[in-house]
Design a protein around this motif. Structure first.
Motif, mmCIF file in Angstrom:
data_model
loop_
_atom_site.group_PDB
_atom_site.id
_atom_site.type_symbol
_atom_site.label_atom_id
_atom_site.label_comp_id
_atom_site.label_asym_id
_atom_site.label_seq_id
_atom_site.Cartn_x
_atom_site.Cartn_y
_atom_site.Cartn_z
ATOM 1 N N PHE A 52 0.842 -1.199 0.000
ATOM 2 C CA PHE A 52 0.000 0.000 0.000
ATOM 3 C C PHE A 52 0.873 1.243 0.000
ATOM 4 O O PHE A 52 1.652 1.461 0.915
ATOM 5 N N TYR B 38 -0.016 7.891 -1.425
ATOM 6 C CA TYR B 38 -0.232 8.514 -2.729
ATOM 7 C C TYR B 38 -0.842 9.868 -2.485
ATOM 8 O O TYR B 38 -1.491 10.095 -1.477
ATOM 9 N N ILE C 149 -5.271 -11.246 4.554
ATOM 10 C CA ILE C 149 -4.840 -10.020 5.222
ATOM 11 C C ILE C 149 -6.025 -9.091 5.415
ATOM 12 O O ILE C 149 -6.800 -8.838 4.495
ATOM 13 N N GLY C 150 -6.159 -8.609 6.643
ATOM 14 C CA GLY C 150 -7.191 -7.612 6.936
ATOM 15 C C GLY C 150 -6.690 -6.253 6.508
ATOM 16 O O GLY C 150 -6.561 -5.956 5.323
ATOM 17 N N SER C 151 -6.353 -5.425 7.479
ATOM 18 C CA SER C 151 -5.950 -4.057 7.191
ATOM 19 C C SER C 151 -4.629 -4.001 6.430
ATOM 20 O O SER C 151 -3.651 -4.625 6.826
ATOM 21 N N PRO C 152 -4.586 -3.225 5.333
ATOM 22 C CA PRO C 152 -3.322 -3.060 4.594
ATOM 23 C C PRO C 152 -2.410 -1.998 5.212
ATOM 24 O O PRO C 152 -1.311 -1.780 4.734
ATOM 25 N N THR C 153 -2.907 -1.314 6.245
ATOM 26 C CA THR C 153 -2.071 -0.334 6.951
ATOM 27 C C THR C 153 -2.103 -0.665 8.436
ATOM 28 O O THR C 153 -3.044 -1.315 8.900
ATOM 29 N N LYS D 147 -0.999 0.776 12.599
ATOM 30 C CA LYS D 147 -0.575 1.869 13.477
ATOM 31 C C LYS D 147 0.818 1.563 14.037
ATOM 32 O O LYS D 147 1.638 2.444 14.158
ATOM 33 N N SER E 279 -7.978 3.421 -1.454
ATOM 34 C CA SER E 279 -7.066 2.408 -0.926
ATOM 35 C C SER E 279 -7.036 1.174 -1.827
ATOM 36 O O SER E 279 -5.976 0.694 -2.215
ATOM 37 N N LYS F 56 -19.920 -11.838 2.919
ATOM 38 C CA LYS F 56 -19.009 -12.833 3.456
ATOM 39 C C LYS F 56 -18.995 -12.726 4.981
ATOM 40 O O LYS F 56 -18.924 -11.615 5.523
ATOM 41 N N TYR G 19 -17.321 -13.926 8.750
ATOM 42 C CA TYR G 19 -16.099 -14.408 9.403
ATOM 43 C C TYR G 19 -16.410 -14.668 10.878
ATOM 44 O O TYR G 19 -16.941 -13.787 11.561
ATOM 45 N N ARG H 148 -12.295 -4.981 5.716
ATOM 46 C CA ARG H 148 -11.058 -5.762 5.899
ATOM 47 C C ARG H 148 -10.249 -5.238 7.080
ATOM 48 O O ARG H 148 -9.550 -5.994 7.749
ATOM 49 N N ILE H 149 -10.335 -3.933 7.341
ATOM 50 C CA ILE H 149 -9.690 -3.390 8.546
ATOM 51 C C ILE H 149 -10.369 -3.998 9.785
ATOM 52 O O ILE H 149 -9.701 -4.388 10.747
ATOM 53 N N LEU I 229 -11.713 -6.855 9.957
ATOM 54 C CA LEU I 229 -11.288 -8.260 10.090
ATOM 55 C C LEU I 229 -10.048 -8.372 10.981
ATOM 56 O O LEU I 229 -9.974 -9.251 11.851
ATOM 57 N N SER I 230 -9.093 -7.466 10.786
ATOM 58 C CA SER I 230 -7.902 -7.473 11.647
ATOM 59 C C SER I 230 -8.297 -7.254 13.103
ATOM 60 O O SER I 230 -7.772 -7.911 14.004
ATOM 61 N N ARG J 76 -10.019 -10.364 14.585
ATOM 62 C CA ARG J 76 -9.046 -11.408 14.924
ATOM 63 C C ARG J 76 -8.338 -11.079 16.238
ATOM 64 O O ARG J 76 -8.146 -11.947 17.083
ATOM 65 N N ARG K 195 -19.361 -8.950 6.282
ATOM 66 C CA ARG K 195 -18.903 -7.992 5.267
ATOM 67 C C ARG K 195 -19.847 -8.046 4.073
ATOM 68 O O ARG K 195 -19.757 -8.947 3.241
ATOM 69 N N PHE L 197 -7.668 2.765 11.879
ATOM 70 C CA PHE L 197 -6.728 1.674 12.139
ATOM 71 C C PHE L 197 -7.465 0.539 12.832
ATOM 72 O O PHE L 197 -8.444 0.765 13.554
ATOM 73 N N ALA L 198 -6.963 -0.688 12.628
ATOM 74 C CA ALA L 198 -7.576 -1.847 13.272
ATOM 75 C C ALA L 198 -7.566 -1.697 14.797
ATOM 76 O O ALA L 198 -8.497 -2.112 15.476
#
Lengths: 179, 374
Positions: free
Chosen positions: A36, A39, A59-63, A65, B171, B239, B241, B258-259, B261-262, B265, B278, B336-337
């Motif tokens: 990621f 940009y 993978i969950g979050s691509p970013t 903290k 993103s 979907k 989870y 997807r954030i 999801l982290s 978990r 989701r 953020f997750a």
């Protein structure tokens, strides 16, 4: 297991490319991976960074903290990310471009003059690969050989002439260990 | 499986080409531009049509015309550009034409910024133009899903003679992930009977959105509504989870999904029985799935990159049976997750009552965080 790496520096230092090489290698090794980029209205000389997440599961979050590892190619990157690294994580600092030592004691710190090492190899622009080599030698995500393979397999034909130099850069960086 | 490391915008473009796209019309805008840039080279290479219009208004009306011929066509843009297209989308919907639109949403309102956002949920799912109509809205959460849903979008558009919007965000457009592209579909040679083709001697075909006579318009609208019921019955996608034993339910789509999801978990590692739903089709929305989960769950947390838009759909489905909390970030800020995990832990502490309005509660917290300046 999941590892997050932020690669940060000035635009033109090859931070986004270094992240892509790491991502290609992870993909070829059968891992899940996201790349990621920052940009925006960026320009050469401005800041550029990318986050690479490597995992065994979806993978969950691509970013993140609090990344497990940070490659700081310049001083603003060191200032911005030093405090964010997860305890026990790893910080690789390009000594050529900073004027201070990192302060954290709860993480592993690798300091190396990436620009000078790259110059010795023949091209200062390989500093990004030197940094990447140092990272792989200090955290357990992928073997350096996986990156060497990725460079060979995913570099465009017209740029293949730089692959050998980049591999050398990876290996030279890989000689450095956290103090 | 031949995986490629591929950028979201480029992946969608190539998926559309492989789905048999015959013409593309658009106008560049960040964070979608790579999509248009890619097809600008790819389409001529395959002897297909690419045209950069003078504006988004031009582009959507070119798509309107191209769709009348019964061949696969599309456009793509980002929030302000999609706003400009709304008139055209209303006309296209009324004319009952298959069109695929990709919206790589950015921070707003106004010119806003180019950061990832989900602020256009309402515009996309409620039919952002005038008049009563629906469009199918599909929300991928990964590059692979963006590819798969783009392929599906063309099929659904044709099946229901409807606009199908692939709703992404900056993103997803900008990130790279390993993904597999589908094989090339041959360009369809079978042209639907309703298309206007200028075939001599076949009799007159009229495709129009003008119904001067109100009963004629009402008849059209009833047909559109009936078709939407059919879509609602057949095209709900989502979907789940960790749903089996979930006591707390997080609902999020696309990047926010997807954030989440982290975060889910991480909460599971702490022993909290949390699951994630989701939604993939935002329209039609999986109301029944959420409603069934309301029987099982103690409470809900809705996570979005906006001010609580899908939240209203979740509230409709939960129908005040269980408490709902909301966590959103606006204006191009991506949560953020860790922040979502904090919200899950708050929810699981069991303090939330049915009487609290989730948006009011969230906004009060945001105002504290931002201080008096907000």
């Amino acid at each position: 297991m999941q590892t997050e790496v932020i690669i940060s520096g000035f635009g033109g230092q090859g931070t986004l490319y270094a992240g892509q090489v790491l991502a290609y290698a992870a993909m070829d090794e059968g891992k899940q991976v996201t790349w990621f980029p920052s940009y925006g209205p960026e320009m050469r000389g401005g800041t550029a960074n990318c986050t690479v997440v490597i995992s065994d599961e979806e993978i969950g979050s691509p970013t993140v903290k609090y990344p497990k590892a940070v490659l700081a190619l310049n001083l603003p990157s060191l200032d911005k990310y030093e405090d964010m690294i997860a305890p026990g994580g790893c910080l690789v600092v390009n000594e050529s471009m900073v004027n201070r030592k990192p302060e954290r004691t709860d993480i592993r710190v690798v300091i190396l003059p990436a620009n000078e090492i790259a110059q010795e190899i023949g091209n200062e622009r390989a500093a990004n690969m030197v940094m990447l080599g140092a990272l792989l030698a200090n955290i357990d995500i992928l073997p350096i050989e996986a990156l060497e393979k990725a460079l060979k397999n995913h570099t465009a034909q017209r740029l293949q002439k730089f692959v050998e130099m980049n591999i050398q850069a990876l290996r030279r960086g890989g000689e450095y260990r956290a103090a | 499986m031949a995986l490629e490391l591929i950028k979201g915008n480029v992946a969608v473009a190539e998926a559309a080409v492989r789905a048999g796209l015959v013409s593309y019309f658009g106008y560049p805008i960040t964070p979608q531009t790579e999509l248009l840039e890619y097809v600008s080279a790819r389409m001529p290479e395959l002897n297909r049509a690419f045209l950069q219009a003078e504006s988004e208004l031009g582009a959507i009306n070119m798509v309107y015309g191209a769709a009348c011929t019964g061949r696969r066509t599309m456009t793509s843009s980002s929030s302000p550009g999609v706003s400009l297209m709304q008139e055209g989308l209303s006309y296209i919907s009324c004319t009952e034409l298959p069109v695929v639109v990709v919206d790589v949403v950015r921070g707003g309102p106004g010119l806003g910024n180019i950061a990832p956002s989900q602020a256009d949920y309402n515009q996309a799912t409620r039919g952002g133009g005038h008049g009563e109509y629906h469009q199918i809205v599909l929300a991928p959460a990964s590059v692979q899903e963006a590819i798969d849903l783009t392929t599906l979008a063309f099929d659904l558009a044709e099946k229901y003679r409807s606009v199908v919007m692939v709703l992404m965000d900056g993103s997803l457009g900008q990130m790279m992930e390993p993904a597999e592209l589908p094989p090339f579909q041959p360009i369809k040679t079978e042209i639907p009977d309703w298309a206007v083709r200028g075939i001599p001697g076949r009799g007159k075909h009229v495709l129009t959105s003008i119904n001067i006579d109100p009963p004629a318009q009402e008849r059209t609208n009833i047909r559109l509504m009936t078709r939407w019921q059919e879509i609602e019955a057949n095209e709900v996608r989502y979907k789940g989870y960790y749903l089996e034993d979930a006591e707390y339910l997080v609902v999020g789509y696309g990047t926010a999904g997807r954030i989440s999801l982290s975060a889910v978990r991480a909460a599971r590692e702490k022993g909290l029985k949390v699951g994630l739903l989701r939604p993939i089709s935002l329209a039609p929305f999986p109301y029944e799935v959420v409603s069934d989960l309301a029987e099982q769950a103690k409470a809900f947390l809705v996570v979005e990159m906006n001010n609580g838009q899908m939240l209203e759909d979740v509230r409709l489905a939960v129908a005040n049976r269980k408490p709902i909390a909301f966590y959103g970030r606006m204006g191009g800020t991506v949560p953020f997750a860790d922040d979502v995990l904090q919200e899950i832990e708050d929810l699981a502490s069991g303090q939330l009552g049915l009487e609290e309005n989730p948006r009011d509660r969230w906004l009060a917290k945001m105002r504290v965080e931002f201080g008096t300046g907000a």
